[in-house]
Design a protein around this motif. Structure first.
Motif, short mmCIF file in Angstrom:
data_model
loop_
_atom_site.label_atom_id
_atom_site.label_comp_id
_atom_site.label_asym_id
_atom_site.label_seq_id
_atom_site.Cartn_x
_atom_site.Cartn_y
_atom_site.Cartn_z
N TRP A 105 0.84 -2.28 6.41
CA TRP A 105 0.44 -1.49 5.25
C TRP A 105 -0.97 -1.87 4.84
O TRP A 105 -1.79 -1.00 4.50
N GLN A 144 -3.34 -3.30 6.75
CA GLN A 144 -4.29 -2.96 7.79
C GLN A 144 -4.61 -1.46 7.77
O GLN A 144 -5.74 -1.06 8.00
N ARG A 145 -3.62 -0.67 7.48
CA ARG A 145 -3.81 0.79 7.57
C ARG A 145 -4.04 1.44 6.21
O ARG A 145 -4.12 2.67 6.14
N HIS A 146 -4.02 0.68 5.13
CA HIS A 146 -4.19 1.21 3.77
C HIS A 146 -3.16 2.29 3.47
O HIS A 146 -3.46 3.30 2.85
N LEU A 147 -1.93 2.06 3.92
CA LEU A 147 -0.92 3.11 3.78
C LEU A 147 -0.51 3.32 2.33
O LEU A 147 -0.18 4.43 1.93
N LEU A 148 -0.52 2.23 1.53
CA LEU A 148 -0.05 2.36 0.15
C LEU A 148 -0.99 3.28 -0.63
O LEU A 148 -0.55 4.10 -1.44
#
Lengths: 427, 445
Positions: free
Chosen positions: B403, B405-409
């Motif tokens: 989350w 690493q990918r800035h999913l939040l």
């Protein structure tokens, strides 16, 4: 790529020729430091001085997909469509990824919950999602080997041509030699050390010639007569199946996902009960449901869920101990199997503390230790490099020669060729 | 990855542990609850607020998948999290003795908090072994609340002590390298840059649903309020047959509803009639044996109320299509970290169910379950929990890494949703729920 010092040698020097490349496929044995390097370039590991790669300062996302694909699903999306829309919002690769979704068959899965997909489907989904982020670096670690052969060329085609111009892609895999359509592979420099914790583990190579004090009497013939099985409310997975298997020969079980390979294995080892039909061992009718895991042993694809003990030697000895085998015999068996799988110096370590590759070996050793006359091994080479796979094939042949009946499930053509067994195709 | 993402990733997995153990206990047909292990673990590893969230969401989701009466025990779950947090602050879980004492105390707290719920919602009887004791005390002339409290004091401490010991035993079996990630709370700060701001179009995801999420929520709340106010069996009966059953037929939930009524409410109704109509022979408040008909009427009222409450809950959550879950929560005003936890919790259950079944399968396949007797299965349970917990913790670490690493939040938080649907069904449902509460209000001002 970033600068990190490993054993006083900067990673940049080792990989200097690769810096300008958009795609590279890394080839190397287990524990060569490739996973560490892939995690380093995507900002998950530090160099020896505790610094992260400097490239990440330009505020771009990175993505790392590891061998445990089921943990690379975000867990934030109830459906595949949501998983895709979280990752693909505002992406620069919309056209290319839309096409990829279609050819990989992901569009048919849009309403499914991503966590319930099969391993191969999850691998393809997570790859499309990672690309949708438009990451600076994308690292794909031992993921391709879980995708079935028909989809691999599509993925390689997209990754190697200039479809994703803003992303550097690094790929590491154990079966690179088997894949068609890869331009060239780069061998990992042999002297590259990594500061990852597993470097501290005293791992030995497999020793397929180690003595193996397991029963050498011939296993009885295994016969299935008119076997029927279906899950509640489902169609028949296995219908009127007849099969006659003799020990001393390796059988390879093949078929697409959902063809009933693991269902058959579960019926044989007594986890499930057939709706109709009989299983015969020799001339005797055998009901595995009544004594599960006694005469047919089953090694699962995912090692994590079949390890229960607190140290490796207890784990391997647990099966025989539960069967009431004498303590000295158990000890001999455990010692022999530890040597066979190169785990002798690790016997006191927590099985779940070890990396994936080792957990897989422990689970294999634990299944063999039970001494069941028939053994079913599901994808034994998952995550294992070429040398280990060859040693595993030798071990399978040895067990066969000792009189065990062996059934192997594997997607790897190399491993199946090494085994040179009789194919059972399920449809 | 940082502290926040790791906590957020841990909560859904704690819920999964709660539910998976519940299912394992159910699959193994064991005579205990073991329903708060995940809550205790999350409270110990991540603190009070995550523990409370785990408890609340567990009861809601267990109501949605296992037993629709469980959501009414949310206060018990919250009390467990608060108590465990305080006890852990005092260092109660460091020794075996301390753990046992803490477990006994937890049992008393849980008993105290759940007693009023059992009395006022369930008429003093739950479909468990302790109802036998409650019934005995009632027939001896004890008041309802006291009888429930006493029977709780006999049953709860045992179960909760067992759970506390199990949690400590499980946490001790987790590899050190993994558990260290959770202990001190300050996880190493990584290079987790803010995302590049692409020219993101705020694509509003349209929702095409028969019912607007807000109307769905409000109607459910009104339905529950009206049902709790009902004093005559005829009203819930009418509401159930006239409104809930047709709605269930319409949304394709009829089969599930029948299974729920037959499997959960019917056994409870039989116990209720037996207790109030036969054993006590009077409704609560009257002297025992004075009014058997009144006792039966009271039992019928409680059973019908439960049917309606369970059905409402079922209808509210079960009829949301999976693909509309995200927008439904968004429309309910759940944002930020709460949206992440809620969506994670509702998504994780199928995966956890799969893992729990795989572990049971592996245990059989490795010959470690010598037979299928109840006794064997009972003593095998803790060994099956070990790999499940370790898998959960590992998944939490790997997900939180991903989350970050990918800035999913941030990506999830930025999504907007709009609604498209017919206003007729919305208005009808809204008016129906208003009428239901109004009717009860006129009857019992």
């Amino acid at each position: 790529m970033g600068r990190a010092t490993v054993d006083k040698k900067p990673v940049t020097d080792l990989f200097a020729p690769l810096d300008t490349r958009r795609f590279l496929a890394l080839h190397g044995p287990n524990f060569s430091g490739r996973s560490y390097w892939l995690r380093f370039i995507t900002g998950l590991e530090t160099d020896m001085d505790g610094r992260y790669t400097s490239e990440l300062r330009d505020r771009r996302s990175c993505a790392y997909i590891g061998p445990e694909v089921y943990n690379a699903i975000s867990g934030l999306a109830p459906t595949v469509a949501d998983e895709l829309s979280i990752h693909l919002r505002g992406t620069r690769y919309a056209d290319a990824l839309g096409e990829m979704q279609e050819t990989l068959g992901l569009n048919a899965l849009r309403e499914r919950n991503p966590v319930t997909l099969s391993g191969g489907e999850q691998a393809m989904l997570t790859m499309v999602c990672a690309l949708g982020l438009c990451p600076l670096n994308l690292a794909i670690d031992s993921t391709i080997e879980q995708i079935s052969a028909e989809y691999r060329p599509v993925i390689f085609q997209a990754l190697t041509t200039d479809v994703f111009p803003f992303t550097s892609i690094a790929l590491a895999d154990n079966r690179l030699g088997e894949y068609d359509g890869l331009p060239e592979t780069t061998v990992i420099p042999g002297d590259m050390g990594a500061p990852a914790p597993q470097r501290l583990l005293p791992i030995d190579p497999l020793d397929p010639d180690a003595p193996l004090p397991l029963s050498t009497t011939q296993a009885p013939n295994l016969q299935l007569k008119g076997l029927d099985f279906r899950y509640p409310d489902g169609p028949y997975v296995i219908r009127k199946m007849d099969l006659a298997l003799t020990p001393g020969r390796v059988y390879t079980l093949t078929g697409r996902n959902g063809a009933g390979k693991s269902t058959l294995a579960k019926l044989l080892c007594g986890v499930l009960r057939p709706d109709a039909g009989r299983i015969l061992l020799g001339d005797m009718v055998y009901d595995p449901w009544k004594s599960p895991g006694r005469l047919v042993g089953f090694h699962f694809q995912n090692p994590d869920l079949q390890l229960f003990s607190l140290c490796i030697d207890q784990e391997i000895g647990a099966g025989p101990v539960a069967q009431g085998v004498e303590a000295t015999i158990v000890q001999d068996r455990v010692n022999a199997l530890l040597r066979l799988f190169g785990l002798s110096r690790m016997r006191d370590i927590h099985p779940l503390e070890t990396p994936f590759v080792i957990r897989k070996r422990i689970a294999l050793a634990a299944t063999i230790a039970m001494g069941c006359p028939w053994l079913i091994l599901d994808e034994p080479t998952l995550g294992q490099d070429d040398t280990t796979s060859k040693a595993l094939a030798a071990i399978v042949h040895r067990l066969c020669d000792q009189g065990f009946g062996m059934i192997i499930v594997s997607h790897s053509t190399m491993f199946r060729n090494l085994l040179n067994g009789t194919e059972i195709k399920m449809s | 990855m940082n502290d926040r993402t790791l906590r957020l990733a841990l909560i859904p997995l704690g819920i999964g542990v709660n539910m998976a153990i519940g299912t394992m206990v159910y699959m193994l047909k064991l005579p205990i609850y073991l329903d708060a292990i995940g809550t205790i673990i999350v409270t110990l590893l991540a603190g009070l607020r995550p523990g409370i969230l785990t408890a609340v969401l567990t009861q809601i989701i267990a109501g949605y998948t296992i037993n629709p009466v469980l959501p009414y025990f949310i206060p018990t779950g919250v009390a467990i999290a608060v108590y465990v947090h305080i006890a852990a602050r005092w260092g109660a879980f460091r020794t075996l003795g301390g753990t046992v004492v803490a477990g006994l105390g937890l049992g008393i707290v849980a008993g105290l908090v759940s007693a009023p719920i059992i009395v006022y919602v369930f008429g003093g009887v739950t479909a468990t072994g302790r109802s036998v004791l409650t019934a005995y005390l009632l027939s001896a002339g004890e008041r309802v609340l006291k009888a429930v409290l006493l029977s709780g004091a006999a049953a709860e401490p045992l179960d909760k002590t067992l759970q506390c010991i199990l949690v400590v035993w499980l946490l001790n079996a987790v590899p050190q390298s993994l558990i260290r990630r959770f202990y001190n709370g300050n996880f190493s700060e990584t290079a987790s840059p803010r995302p590049v701001v692409f020219p993101l179009s705020f694509d509003h995801r349209p929702v095409v649903q028969g019912i607007h999420p807000v109307v769905r929520g409000v109607a459910t709340l009104f339905g529950i309020a009206g049902t709790l106010m009902a004093k005559e069996p005829v009203f819930p009966l009418f509401f159930w047959l006239g409104i809930l059953v047709p709605l269930c037929l319409f949304t394709g939930l009829a089969r599930k509803h029948i299974r729920m009524v037959g499997g959960v409410v019917l056994p409870l109704a039989i116990v209720l009639v037996a207790v109030w109509g036969v054993l006590v022979g009077a409704p609560p408040g009257a002297p025992p044996g004075s009014d058997p008909d009144g006792g039966v009427r009271y039992a019928a009222l409680i059973a019908l109320k439960l049917t309606v409450l369970a059905g409402l809950f079922h209808l509210c959550f079960m009829s949301i299509p999976q693909s509309e879950l995200l927008s439904t929560f968004w429309h309910w005003g759940i944002r930020g970290d709460y949206l992440i936890v809620a969506i994670g919790a509702f998504t994780i259950w199928p995966e956890f169910k799969l893992r729990a079944e795989q572990i049971l399968t592996a245990r059989f396949a490795r010959g470690l379950m010598p037979d299928r007797r109840l006794f064997t299965r009972f003593f095998q349970l803790p060994y099956m929990l070990r790999p499940l917990l370790v898998w959960s913790l590992r998944a939490a670490v790997q997900r939180s890494e991903m989350w970050g690493q990918r800035h999913l939040l941030d990506r999830l938080g930025e999504m907007r949703h709009t609604y498209q649907g017919a206003w007729i069904s919305n208005t009808t449902l809204f008016l129906l729920s208003i009428a239901w509460v109004g009717l009860q209000w006129i009857k019992n001002p």
